[in-house]
Design a protein around this motif. Structure first.
Motif, mmCIF file in Angstrom:
data_model
loop_
_atom_site.group_PDB
_atom_site.id
_atom_site.type_symbol
_atom_site.label_atom_id
_atom_site.label_comp_id
_atom_site.label_asym_id
_atom_site.label_seq_id
_atom_site.Cartn_x
_atom_site.Cartn_y
_atom_site.Cartn_z
ATOM 1 N N ALA A 148 9.200 5.149 18.506
ATOM 2 C CA ALA A 148 8.613 5.311 19.716
ATOM 3 C C ALA A 148 7.746 4.233 20.117
ATOM 4 O O ALA A 148 7.750 3.859 21.295
ATOM 5 C CB ALA A 148 7.833 6.593 19.620
ATOM 6 N N VAL A 149 7.109 3.737 19.293
ATOM 7 C CA VAL A 149 6.334 2.439 19.535
ATOM 8 C C VAL A 149 7.076 1.291 19.986
ATOM 9 O O VAL A 149 6.820 0.560 20.994
ATOM 10 C CB VAL A 149 5.222 2.005 18.570
ATOM 11 N N ALA A 150 8.056 1.117 19.435
ATOM 12 C CA ALA A 150 8.931 0.101 19.657
ATOM 13 C C ALA A 150 9.836 0.172 21.198
ATOM 14 O O ALA A 150 10.029 -0.684 21.655
ATOM 15 C CB ALA A 150 10.206 -0.176 18.708
ATOM 16 N N GLY A 151 10.038 1.446 21.393
ATOM 17 C CA GLY A 151 10.395 1.779 22.695
ATOM 18 C C GLY A 151 9.554 1.622 23.746
ATOM 19 O O GLY A 151 9.973 0.871 24.876
ATOM 20 N N ALA A 162 5.844 -3.155 15.475
ATOM 21 C CA ALA A 162 6.616 -1.998 15.205
ATOM 22 C C ALA A 162 7.973 -2.156 14.503
ATOM 23 O O ALA A 162 8.307 -1.643 13.528
ATOM 24 C CB ALA A 162 6.730 -1.002 16.369
ATOM 25 N N LEU A 163 8.608 -3.153 15.098
ATOM 26 C CA LEU A 163 10.100 -3.681 14.523
ATOM 27 C C LEU A 163 10.028 -4.320 13.057
ATOM 28 O O LEU A 163 10.826 -3.847 12.500
ATOM 29 C CB LEU A 163 10.589 -4.778 15.462
ATOM 30 N N ALA A 164 8.961 -4.909 12.990
ATOM 31 C CA ALA A 164 8.746 -5.525 11.442
ATOM 32 C C ALA A 164 8.509 -4.298 10.709
ATOM 33 O O ALA A 164 9.153 -4.450 9.543
ATOM 34 C CB ALA A 164 7.674 -6.511 11.573
ATOM 35 N N LEU A 165 7.841 -3.354 11.032
ATOM 36 C CA LEU A 165 7.462 -2.484 9.865
ATOM 37 C C LEU A 165 8.596 -1.369 9.771
ATOM 38 O O LEU A 165 8.606 -0.852 8.621
ATOM 39 C CB LEU A 165 6.394 -1.566 10.470
ATOM 40 N N LEU A 166 9.829 -1.397 10.463
ATOM 41 C CA LEU A 166 10.712 -0.393 10.509
ATOM 42 C C LEU A 166 11.335 -0.794 9.025
ATOM 43 O O LEU A 166 12.199 -0.221 8.566
ATOM 44 C CB LEU A 166 11.651 -0.798 11.630
ATOM 45 N N GLY A 167 11.365 -2.047 8.740
ATOM 46 C CA GLY A 167 12.398 -2.851 7.625
ATOM 47 C C GLY A 167 11.589 -2.269 6.213
ATOM 48 O O GLY A 167 11.909 -2.641 5.280
ATOM 49 N N ILE A 204 14.356 9.041 20.381
ATOM 50 C CA ILE A 204 12.951 8.662 20.144
ATOM 51 C C ILE A 204 12.682 7.569 21.002
ATOM 52 O O ILE A 204 11.463 7.523 21.549
ATOM 53 C CB ILE A 204 12.602 8.641 18.799
ATOM 54 N N TYR A 205 13.431 6.334 20.834
ATOM 55 C CA TYR A 205 13.072 4.879 21.305
ATOM 56 C C TYR A 205 12.908 5.326 22.739
ATOM 57 O O TYR A 205 12.030 4.649 23.576
ATOM 58 C CB TYR A 205 14.057 4.003 21.066
ATOM 59 N N SER A 206 13.753 5.925 23.613
ATOM 60 C CA SER A 206 13.771 6.179 24.863
ATOM 61 C C SER A 206 12.259 6.967 25.318
ATOM 62 O O SER A 206 11.710 6.738 26.559
ATOM 63 C CB SER A 206 14.791 6.928 25.534
ATOM 64 N N ALA A 207 12.005 7.958 24.541
ATOM 65 C CA ALA A 207 10.847 8.919 24.927
ATOM 66 C C ALA A 207 9.748 7.735 24.699
ATOM 67 O O ALA A 207 8.795 8.099 25.342
ATOM 68 C CB ALA A 207 10.953 9.977 23.776
ATOM 69 N N GLY A 208 9.581 6.955 23.664
ATOM 70 C CA GLY A 208 8.350 6.026 23.750
ATOM 71 C C GLY A 208 8.278 5.385 24.732
ATOM 72 O O GLY A 208 7.299 4.922 25.220
#
Length: 423
Positions: free
Chosen positions: A320-323, A302-307, A267-271
């Protein structure tokens, strides 16, 4: 030397060269992402008994090869030609990846990852310079954007191969697939890839004083911008390589099984792919710098919200946004660098920025290990990777869009005008 008009086009190479560069960077990206995708299976692999710390060390050590390859090949590309270095780097990392698949010991495995890194590091600045010089000037950002989706597509293939093969067959066949360019892409590139005509024109211009390409990165008022670009690249690559190496393990720490954890890398790559294509189209109107700033900002958020442990659907969207904010931002930074430096030092500028940036890439896996190893809290890991993205955005905001010289045209427009007509 009299320069032709800017309406000159680059002929059939405008189609062939970007396709070959994209395919090569796809292979490059496969090799780039495959380590992170196979990491859950490598840790604890019998009889190697790899620890998280050892895995982080190998990931960082392999990127030392990428750093050396970027610095060396970038400069040699401006001195010896794009085509020659393109073929050499493609051969090196594909052959090394093939040997990785059959490594009898962990030490051999680590050594082949280092060798592959040399080729990976050298290919990217060479391919970007070549694609930029064969693209029509008015579509350059869009062409570069499409070419630079190659690494992300490679990441998709690496993640997919890991999902299909890893649990039942282990990591070896996943690496063996990385050698396919040796028997497919390399013969085509050897037979069909032309030399850059911009490079030929620059080399034929005997009236220009001969200087070191590296020294020219600090000439004509570019010192502050060059150093600033290097620091931005460090922040970008620390974020990108740290996340791509440890994202599957972070998701495992969050309670997802190995298959689902690798899916997040997909998903990261697709983003990154979708974000790069959208950003490249916008860069033709606004320039690449605003898109770099946007990418850093979105990555940090995005990375902050992952947690925060959001629902799975929201989590996938954030990944995806982080990607886009990770690999997509680096792609836009590459576009900015290719437009910033004139043709005679373009590959050197790219190579040194990418090479110095690899300091962040080298630190990324080890940096991530400090927060992820031992089942660390997801919020700690996510904030740790959001921090360098935020710093990178702040630094990028201080840099100029173009060199502060007395020229009335940008390096891109000037170099596009120097292209001779193609029959």
């Amino acid at each position: 030397m009299t320069l032709p008009t800017t309406s000159t086009r680059v002929g059939r190479g405008a189609v062939l060269v970007p396709i070959l560069c994209w395919a090569a960077l796809l292979s490059d990206g496969y090799d780039l992402f495959v380590y992170g995708a196979t990491l859950p299976a490598l840790i604890g692999h019998e009889p190697w008994h790899i620890t998280a710390a050892a895995a982080g060390f190998v990931g960082s050590a392999a990127l030392v090869g990428v750093l050396i390859g970027s610095l060396t090949a970038g400069t040699l590309t401006d001195l010896l030609g794009r085509r020659r270095l393109f073929l050499a780097c493609l051969t090196l990392f594909s052959a090394a990846t093939f040997v990785t698949a059959f490594s009898p010991t962990f030490e051999v495995f680590a050594a082949t990852r280092l060798a592959a890194g040399l080729g990976i590091g050298g290919l990217l600045p060479t391919a970007i310079a070549m694609a930029a010089e064969f693209a029509a000037p008015e579509y350059r950002s869009r062409v570069l954007g499409m070419v630079l989706t190659g690494p992300a597509f490679g990441g998709v293939l690496a993640s997919t191969a890991s999902l299909v093969l890893l649990e039942d067959f282990g990591f070896r066949p996943v690496y063996a697939l990385g050698a396919i360019p040796l028997v497919t892409l390399l013969p085509i590139a050897f037979a069909k890839l032309p030399e850059s005509r911009v490079f030929a024109v620059v080399k034929a211009d005997d009236g220009r004083s001969v200087k070191s390409p590296v020294a020219e990165l600090f000439g004509a008022g570019m010192t502050r911008a060059t150093v600033g670009i290097w620091f931005v690249a460090v922040c970008s690559m620390l974020t990108m390589f740290g996340v791509t190496t440890w994202l599957p393990q972070i998701m495992r720490n969050a309670g997802y099984p190995i298959g689902s954890a690798v899916t997040f890398l997909l998903i990261y790559s697709a983003g990154a792919i979708a974000g790069t294509l959208i950003a490249a189209a916008l860069a033709e109107q606004f320039g690449p710098k605003p898109l770099v700033l946007t990418g850093f900002a979105t990555a940090a958020v995005a990375l902050a919200l992952l947690g925060t442990h959001p629902p799975t659907a929201v989590l996938m969207l954030l990944v995806a946004v982080a990607g886009f904010g990770g690999l997509g931002t680096q792609n836009m930074l590459n576009d900015h660098i290719a437009c910033f430096y004139p043709a005679r030092i373009r590959a050197t500028g790219l190579g040194w920025a990418l090479g110095i940036g690899r300091v962040g890439a080298i630190a990324g896996p080890t940096y991530g290990a400090a927060f992820v190893a031992g089942g660390g809290a997801v919020i700690v890991s996510s904030l740790a990777f959001a921090a360098p993205a935020l710093i990178g955005g702040v630094l990028m905001a201080t840099l100029p869009r173009r060199p502060r010289t007395s020229e009335t045209t940008t390096p891109v427009d000037h170099d596009a005008a120097s292209l001779p007509a193609t029959p």
